[in-house]
Design a protein around this motif. Structure first.
Motif, PDB file in Angstrom:
ATOM      1  N   MET A  13     -15.963  11.743  -6.186  1.00 50.72           N
ATOM      2  CA  MET A  13     -14.476  11.140  -6.556  1.00 50.72           C
ATOM      3  C   MET A  13     -13.442  11.246  -5.685  1.00 50.72           C
ATOM      4  O   MET A  13     -12.729  10.088  -5.458  1.00 50.72           O
ATOM      5  N   ALA A  14     -13.186  12.349  -5.014  1.00 47.85           N
ATOM      6  CA  ALA A  14     -12.313  12.242  -3.862  1.00 47.85           C
ATOM      7  C   ALA A  14     -12.614  11.345  -2.892  1.00 47.85           C
ATOM      8  O   ALA A  14     -11.768  10.960  -2.264  1.00 47.85           O
ATOM      9  N   SER A  15     -13.819  11.365  -2.303  1.00 45.19           N
ATOM     10  CA  SER A  15     -14.329  10.402  -1.547  1.00 45.19           C
ATOM     11  C   SER A  15     -14.008   8.959  -1.605  1.00 45.19           C
ATOM     12  O   SER A  15     -13.497   8.276  -0.840  1.00 45.19           O
ATOM     13  N   VAL A  16     -14.198   8.510  -2.983  1.00 47.42           N
ATOM     14  CA  VAL A  16     -14.000   7.128  -3.267  1.00 47.42           C
ATOM     15  C   VAL A  16     -12.436   7.012  -3.310  1.00 47.42           C
ATOM     16  O   VAL A  16     -11.843   6.050  -2.863  1.00 47.42           O
ATOM     17  N   ALA A  17     -11.560   7.871  -3.859  1.00 45.61           N
ATOM     18  CA  ALA A  17     -10.250   7.802  -3.717  1.00 45.61           C
ATOM     19  C   ALA A  17      -9.597   7.849  -2.471  1.00 45.61           C
ATOM     20  O   ALA A  17      -8.607   6.932  -2.123  1.00 45.61           O
ATOM     21  N   GLU A  18     -10.054   8.540  -1.609  1.00 47.32           N
ATOM     22  CA  GLU A  18      -9.623   8.263  -0.193  1.00 47.32           C
ATOM     23  C   GLU A  18     -10.168   7.087   0.411  1.00 47.32           C
ATOM     24  O   GLU A  18      -9.260   6.536   1.128  1.00 47.32           O
ATOM     25  N   SER A  19     -11.281   6.526   0.252  1.00 52.98           N
ATOM     26  CA  SER A  19     -11.428   5.310   0.887  1.00 52.98           C
ATOM     27  C   SER A  19     -10.753   4.308   0.365  1.00 52.98           C
ATOM     28  O   SER A  19     -10.379   3.273   0.962  1.00 52.98           O
ATOM     29  N   ASN A  20     -10.412   4.543  -0.721  1.00 52.98           N
ATOM     30  CA  ASN A  20      -9.612   3.389  -1.525  1.00 52.98           C
ATOM     31  C   ASN A  20      -8.356   3.254  -1.157  1.00 52.98           C
ATOM     32  O   ASN A  20      -7.608   2.273  -1.014  1.00 52.98           O
ATOM     33  N   TYR A  21      -7.708   4.449  -0.830  1.00 51.31           N
ATOM     34  CA  TYR A  21      -6.586   4.367  -0.290  1.00 51.31           C
ATOM     35  C   TYR A  21      -6.173   3.623   1.464  1.00 51.31           C
ATOM     36  O   TYR A  21      -5.371   3.129   1.365  1.00 51.31           O
ATOM     37  N   LEU A  22      -7.395   4.088   2.030  1.00 52.17           N
ATOM     38  CA  LEU A  22      -7.503   3.598   3.412  1.00 52.17           C
ATOM     39  C   LEU A  22      -7.453   1.940   3.325  1.00 52.17           C
ATOM     40  O   LEU A  22      -6.853   1.392   4.097  1.00 52.17           O
ATOM     41  N   ARG A  23      -8.348   1.523   2.253  1.00 51.05           N
ATOM     42  CA  ARG A  23      -8.591   0.116   2.071  1.00 51.05           C
ATOM     43  C   ARG A  23      -7.202  -0.425   1.638  1.00 51.05           C
ATOM     44  O   ARG A  23      -6.859  -1.609   2.208  1.00 51.05           O
ATOM     45  N   PHE A  24      -6.411   0.087   0.929  1.00 48.05           N
ATOM     46  CA  PHE A  24      -4.954  -0.396   0.528  1.00 48.05           C
ATOM     47  C   PHE A  24      -4.113  -0.506   1.796  1.00 48.05           C
ATOM     48  O   PHE A  24      -3.451  -1.466   1.800  1.00 48.05           O
ATOM     49  N   LEU A  25      -4.274   0.765   2.502  1.00 49.90           N
ATOM     50  CA  LEU A  25      -3.557   0.662   3.784  1.00 49.90           C
ATOM     51  C   LEU A  25      -3.600  -0.630   4.612  1.00 49.90           C
ATOM     52  O   LEU A  25      -2.689  -1.279   5.117  1.00 49.90           O
ATOM     53  N   ARG A  26      -5.041  -0.840   4.625  1.00 50.63           N
ATOM     54  CA  ARG A  26      -5.213  -2.171   5.693  1.00 50.63           C
ATOM     55  C   ARG A  26      -5.148  -3.445   4.845  1.00 50.63           C
ATOM     56  O   ARG A  26      -4.575  -4.515   5.515  1.00 50.63           O
ATOM     57  N   LEU A  27      -4.842  -3.616   3.466  1.00 50.63           N
ATOM     58  CA  LEU A  27      -4.636  -4.732   2.804  1.00 50.63           C
ATOM     59  C   LEU A  27      -3.271  -4.984   2.683  1.00 50.63           C
ATOM     60  O   LEU A  27      -2.671  -6.060   2.689  1.00 50.63           O
ATOM     61  N   LEU A  28      -2.441  -3.729   2.595  1.00 48.26           N
ATOM     62  CA  LEU A  28      -0.787  -3.786   2.514  1.00 48.26           C
ATOM     63  C   LEU A  28      -0.491  -3.156   3.487  1.00 48.26           C
ATOM     64  O   LEU A  28       0.509  -2.034   3.652  1.00 48.26           O
ATOM     65  N   PRO A  29      -0.133  -3.591   4.946  1.00 52.81           N
ATOM     66  CA  PRO A  29       0.123  -2.877   6.048  1.00 52.81           C
ATOM     67  C   PRO A  29       1.608  -2.536   5.718  1.00 52.81           C
ATOM     68  O   PRO A  29       2.362  -1.628   6.429  1.00 52.81           O
ATOM     69  N   ASP A  30       2.641  -3.771   5.327  1.00 57.11           N
ATOM     70  CA  ASP A  30       4.042  -3.416   5.323  1.00 57.11           C
ATOM     71  C   ASP A  30       4.369  -3.612   3.808  1.00 57.11           C
ATOM     72  O   ASP A  30       5.225  -4.624   3.452  1.00 57.11           O
ATOM     73  N   ALA A  31       4.035  -2.659   2.938  1.00 56.36           N
ATOM     74  CA  ALA A  31       4.388  -2.930   1.577  1.00 56.36           C
ATOM     75  C   ALA A  31       5.816  -2.266   1.206  1.00 56.36           C
ATOM     76  O   ALA A  31       6.120  -1.224   1.594  1.00 56.36           O
ATOM     77  N   ASP A  32       6.322  -3.178   0.449  1.00 58.20           N
ATOM     78  CA  ASP A  32       7.751  -2.842  -0.019  1.00 58.20           C
ATOM     79  C   ASP A  32       7.735  -3.132  -1.529  1.00 58.20           C
ATOM     80  O   ASP A  32       6.898  -3.886  -2.039  1.00 58.20           O
ATOM     81  N   GLU A  33       8.623  -2.342  -2.267  1.00 56.74           N
ATOM     82  CA  GLU A  33       8.378  -2.326  -3.753  1.00 56.74           C
ATOM     83  C   GLU A  33       8.788  -3.845  -3.923  1.00 56.74           C
ATOM     84  O   GLU A  33       9.847  -4.465  -3.521  1.00 56.74           O
ATOM     85  N   GLY A  34       8.174  -4.381  -5.086  1.00 56.05           N
ATOM     86  CA  GLY A  34       8.532  -5.781  -5.514  1.00 56.05           C
ATOM     87  C   GLY A  34       7.696  -6.876  -4.801  1.00 56.05           C
ATOM     88  O   GLY A  34       7.652  -8.064  -4.938  1.00 56.05           O
ATOM     89  N   GLY A  35       6.966  -6.392  -3.604  1.00 56.86           N
ATOM     90  CA  GLY A  35       6.259  -7.435  -2.896  1.00 56.86           C
ATOM     91  C   GLY A  35       4.707  -7.443  -3.474  1.00 56.86           C
ATOM     92  O   GLY A  35       4.530  -6.865  -4.080  1.00 56.86           O
ATOM     93  N   GLU A  36       4.196  -8.440  -2.887  1.00 58.92           N
ATOM     94  CA  GLU A  36       2.677  -8.669  -3.119  1.00 58.92           C
ATOM     95  C   GLU A  36       2.062  -9.569  -2.177  1.00 58.92           C
ATOM     96  O   GLU A  36       2.586 -10.109  -1.305  1.00 58.92           O
ATOM     97  N   ARG A  37       0.661  -9.349  -2.254  1.00 59.40           N
ATOM     98  CA  ARG A  37      -0.163  -9.986  -1.387  1.00 59.40           C
ATOM     99  C   ARG A  37      -1.172 -10.699  -2.052  1.00 59.40           C
ATOM    100  O   ARG A  37      -1.688 -10.147  -3.163  1.00 59.40           O
ATOM    101  N   VAL A  38      -1.466 -11.963  -2.160  1.00 61.28           N
ATOM    102  CA  VAL A  38      -2.475 -12.794  -2.734  1.00 61.28           C
ATOM    103  C   VAL A  38      -3.637 -13.045  -1.430  1.00 61.28           C
ATOM    104  O   VAL A  38      -3.435 -13.539  -0.605  1.00 61.28           O
ATOM    105  N   PHE A  39      -4.962 -12.752  -2.000  1.00 58.36           N
ATOM    106  CA  PHE A  39      -6.149 -12.914  -1.314  1.00 58.36           C
ATOM    107  C   PHE A  39      -6.851 -14.095  -1.923  1.00 58.36           C
ATOM    108  O   PHE A  39      -7.470 -14.002  -3.171  1.00 58.36           O
TER     109      PHE A  39
END
Length: 163
Positions: A13-39
């Protein structure tokens, strides 16, 4: 024969949660509240071969990641799919909380169902699997991996002439 009781694997569970966090950092490098990214994710599917040879149709879907709330130690996101679902099927949608101090991401809700326990007795009134929580977080991992491997960021076009 009696079934063995499900015991959550906390390391997994911890491994999946940590990996997902890193994936989000790659997908949302400059994240601000109210922002979004569409893939945009496109692919080809082969239909049955006709008399003139193979025919293929293009299919596309979009995965929208919206930043709902940013706090010092957490960020709330909404991840939802658009397209590729028939009208009668609700497209996948989930809320995810990023824990910046722990570098983890956790699914908080899926399809408007909230609060997932680490383990469920089976059968149960909601018909949730004994390992529902880890399954949802693995689904998120697959979804994010697909965006990283096959997605193209849709950038809104804005033209500002300079004089």
């Amino acid at each position: 024969m009696r079934r063995q009781r499900y015991v959550p694997d906390l390391q997994e569970m911890a491994s999946v949660a940590e990996s997902n966090y890193l994936r989000f950092l790659r997908l949302l490098p400059d994240a601000d509240e109210g922002g979004e990214r569409v893939f945009a994710i496109t692919g080809k599917t082969s239909s049955e071969a006709g008399a003139n040879g193979d025919q293929s149709a293009s299919q596309s879907a979009r995965v929208r990641i919206r930043i709902d709330e940013v706090q010092p130690y957490t960020t709330m996101l909404t991840v939802q799919q658009e397209g590729l679902s028939p009208e009668w099927v609700t497209p996948p949608s989930m809320s995810v909380r990023l824990y910046h101090d722990a570098s983890m991401a956790e699914v908080m809700s899926y399809q408007n169902q909230h609060r997932f326990e680490g383990r469920y007795q089976y059968p149960n009134p909601q018909m949730r699997l004994p390992d529902e929580k880890i399954q949802l977080n693995k689904f998120l991992a697959d979804w994010l991996d697909h965006c990283l491997q096959h997605g193209h960021v849709e950038q809104p076009f804005s033209f500002s002439p300079t004089f």
